[in-house]
Design an enzyme around this catalytic site. Structure first.
Site, PDB file in Angstrom:
ATOM      1  N   VAL A  14       0.845  -1.211   0.000  1.00 38.46           N
ATOM      2  CA  VAL A  14       0.000   0.000   0.000  1.00 38.46           C
ATOM      3  C   VAL A  14       0.879   1.261   0.000  1.00 38.46           C
ATOM      4  O   VAL A  14       0.552   2.248  -0.673  1.00 38.46           O
ATOM      5  CB  VAL A  14      -0.971  -0.008   1.205  1.00 38.46           C
ATOM      6  CG1 VAL A  14      -1.837   1.245   1.195  1.00 38.46           C
ATOM      7  CG2 VAL A  14      -1.842  -1.265   1.167  1.00 38.46           C
ATOM      8  N   LYS A 105      -7.145  -1.129  10.170  1.00 34.80           N
ATOM      9  CA  LYS A 105      -8.474  -1.395  10.770  1.00 34.80           C
ATOM     10  C   LYS A 105      -8.368  -1.899  12.197  1.00 34.80           C
ATOM     11  O   LYS A 105      -9.167  -1.543  13.051  1.00 34.80           O
ATOM     12  CB  LYS A 105      -9.253  -2.387   9.910  1.00 34.80           C
ATOM     13  CG  LYS A 105      -8.482  -3.654   9.539  1.00 34.80           C
ATOM     14  CD  LYS A 105      -8.091  -3.651   8.096  1.00 34.80           C
ATOM     15  CE  LYS A 105      -7.001  -4.681   7.841  1.00 34.80           C
ATOM     16  NZ  LYS A 105      -6.789  -4.962   6.447  1.00 34.80           N
ATOM     17  N   GLU A 129     -10.106   6.101   5.954  1.00 30.55           N
ATOM     18  CA  GLU A 129     -10.963   5.545   4.897  1.00 30.55           C
ATOM     19  C   GLU A 129     -10.468   4.187   4.398  1.00 30.55           C
ATOM     20  O   GLU A 129     -11.255   3.270   4.126  1.00 30.55           O
ATOM     21  CB  GLU A 129     -11.027   6.541   3.723  1.00 30.55           C
ATOM     22  CG  GLU A 129     -11.898   6.099   2.575  1.00 30.55           C
ATOM     23  CD  GLU A 129     -13.362   5.966   2.957  1.00 30.55           C
ATOM     24  OE1 GLU A 129     -14.013   6.975   3.227  1.00 30.55           O
ATOM     25  OE2 GLU A 129     -13.857   4.822   3.006  1.00 30.55           O
ATOM     26  N   GLU A 190      -4.028 -10.969   5.047  1.00 30.22           N
ATOM     27  CA  GLU A 190      -3.336 -10.339   6.169  1.00 30.22           C
ATOM     28  C   GLU A 190      -2.038 -11.090   6.457  1.00 30.22           C
ATOM     29  O   GLU A 190      -1.890 -12.261   6.073  1.00 30.22           O
ATOM     30  CB  GLU A 190      -4.221 -10.393   7.416  1.00 30.22           C
ATOM     31  CG  GLU A 190      -5.489  -9.579   7.303  1.00 30.22           C
ATOM     32  CD  GLU A 190      -5.211  -8.118   7.012  1.00 30.22           C
ATOM     33  OE1 GLU A 190      -4.565  -7.457   7.820  1.00 30.22           O
ATOM     34  OE2 GLU A 190      -5.626  -7.638   5.940  1.00 30.22           O
ATOM     35  N   LYS A 205     -13.361  -4.315  10.623  1.00 25.50           N
ATOM     36  CA  LYS A 205     -13.989  -3.359   9.691  1.00 25.50           C
ATOM     37  C   LYS A 205     -15.449  -3.110  10.079  1.00 25.50           C
ATOM     38  O   LYS A 205     -15.932  -1.975  10.051  1.00 25.50           O
ATOM     39  CB  LYS A 205     -13.890  -3.895   8.259  1.00 25.50           C
ATOM     40  CG  LYS A 205     -12.443  -3.990   7.758  1.00 25.50           C
ATOM     41  CD  LYS A 205     -12.352  -4.824   6.495  1.00 25.50           C
ATOM     42  CE  LYS A 205     -10.929  -4.925   5.968  1.00 25.50           C
ATOM     43  NZ  LYS A 205     -10.752  -5.946   4.934  1.00 25.50           N
TER      44      LYS A 205
END
Ligand code: HSE
Length: 436
Positions: A14, A105, A129, A190, A205
């Site tokens: 990411v 999260k 977000e 994960e 989440k």
């Protein structure tokens, strides 16, 4: 202000995607924001690793604290994951007066209350977000776009890995373990993939979604979660025969008695849009009293879809950077002083229909015994399939769809059914959600 300086904690999938999006779309972003957003510093565990982005203009370090303590940095983007080191770094960044964007999260679901309180005290923004449903702007949709509504319920496929596994099992008859290995190789899963398959990731989440939907505190510890490891190829096929698909759902529902907060596999009618969300894609249906049902669909994981949400948060931070803290949108959509204390309901108090797969000896009267147990608890049968035995005298599968029943009564019936001499092994129970 010519530019806002960003320090990135974590330069993996990411992080690399975030640098790429900021670089490729720099002109568009500056036109939207009014100044440039530049990643000036980044931390990574291993500086020699090959990257998916150009890092030539970024000062690299292995010391993430050097970034959160650096006076030149305006915004910290936390992409490390986990809730230990990441928490210490985020707390330090806030204490240093820096705004924070995170995709984490677990951090928000477990420590959001403490983090938001500190952020409010220090007058900084914490945006998250990317923590829910990757690239789908579901937080913004609920917190801002649907803020006129009383949210009645929401249901979502919010773990791409689990959805990928169930889709491949249905479409290609593939093995659970084999598909999980592929999801890991593709970078969807994960670090600990049990978080994906046991519903923990989806639970983090859902905890966040429920808080911003209903204005309740973050309460991961009260959430019910059940994984997909018990779903067999037979269940997938029987569900299909009955007109349903099996999905791993996160469901939050407001009832007069309290709030349901649960993640588990569920049969959903195949005609529902949610039943047709396949692969690593995510989707969330939100039922608001004014708008009715609305659906948010898109990629829930991956480098650039997640970066899309991270960069959008960065843009929001920069747009609001001169805003008085009391005028910022509350972290959980509702004013922190107005969160409600409605109870989270125990799983055995929910009322839904159920799918039951019962393996029985092919004996006279077995079916009558099973149906008598259900009817003695007031549980009606809506559909029933009995498969022919593969060989005379061998075990057969009986599939039952019940009408809505209180889960504690169903638990009681299942225990009695499993006690019958003619029943082999455990009863497999999957909740059914009509999403109507
Ligand atoms: N492991 C997560 C998933 C990544 O599969 O959805 C995105 O949160």
């Amino acid at each position: 202000m010519d530019s806002v300086r960003v320090g990135l904690l974590g330069l993996g999938t990411v992080g690399g995607g975030t640098v790429n999006v900021l670089t490729r779309n720099a002109e568009e972003i500056t036109r939207r924001v009014g100044c440039a957003i530049k990643v000036t510093h980044a931390s990574a565990k291993d500086l020699s690793r090959e990257r998916i982005c150009d890092i030539s203009a970024i000062e690299l370090t292995t010391d993430s604290f050097a970034i959160v303590n650096n006076d030149e940095i305006d915004v910290v983007v936390e992409l490390i994951g986990g809730d230990t080191l990441a928490k210490d770094l985020v707390i330090a960044a806030i204490n240093n007066g820096k705004h924070v964007v995170t995709a984490n999260k677990a951090l928000i679901a477990l420590h959001g209350t403490e983090i938001f309180a500190l952020a409010q005290e220090k007058g900084v923004m914490v945006l998250f977000e990317a923590a829910v449903a990757g690239g789908i702007p579901i937080i913004k949709a609920i917190r801002e776009g649907l803020s006129a509504n009383k949210i009645e319920w929401l249901a979502g496929i919010i773990n791409g890995t689990g959805n990928f596994i169930l889709t491949e099992m249905r479409d290609k008859g593939r093995d659970f373990a084999d598909v999980l290995a592929e999801a890991q190789a593709l970078g969807y899963a994960e670090a600990d993939p049990t978080f994906d398959i046991e519903g923990i990731d989806a639970g983090h989440k859902l905890t966040i979604l429920a808080s911003i939907a209903f204005g309740i505190p973050l309460q991961f510890e009260r959430l019910y979660h059940e994984g997909i490891t018990e779903i067999s190829q037979e269940d997938v096929q029987y569900a299909e025969e009955l007109g349903y698909r099996i999905k791993h759902l996160g469901i939050a529902r407001k009832t007069p008695a309290g709030i349901e907060l649960r993640v588990h596999p569920a049969l959903i009618p195949e005609k529902r849009l949610l039943a047709n969300v396949d692969g690593v894609l995510n989707a969330v249906v939100v039922q608001g009293d004014a708008v009715g049902p609305s659906l948010y669909y898109g990629p829930g994981a991956g480098a650039e879809p997640t970066a899309s949400a991270v960069v959008a948060d960065l843009i929001d931070v920069v747009r609001n950077i001169n805003c008085e803290p009391q005028h910022l949108i509350p972290h959980l959509s509702f004013q922190s002083s107005s969160l409600s204390q409605e109870p989270i309901l125990a799983i055995d108090s929910i009322v839904v229909p159920y799918y039951l797969r019962i393996t029985v000896a092919d004996n006279l009267g077995v079916l009558a015994d099973v149906t008598n147990i259900l009817s003695s608890q007031g549980i009606n049968i809506e559909a029933l399939i009995q498969k022919e035995p593969r060989k005379a005298g061998t075990a057969v599968d009986v599939i039952i769809i019940t009408s809505k029943a209180l889960e504690s009564k169903l638990d009681h019936s299942i225990a009695e059914i499993e006690n019958l001499d003619t029943v082999i092994g455990n009863v497999n129970r999957i909740r059914l959600e009509t999403l109507g």
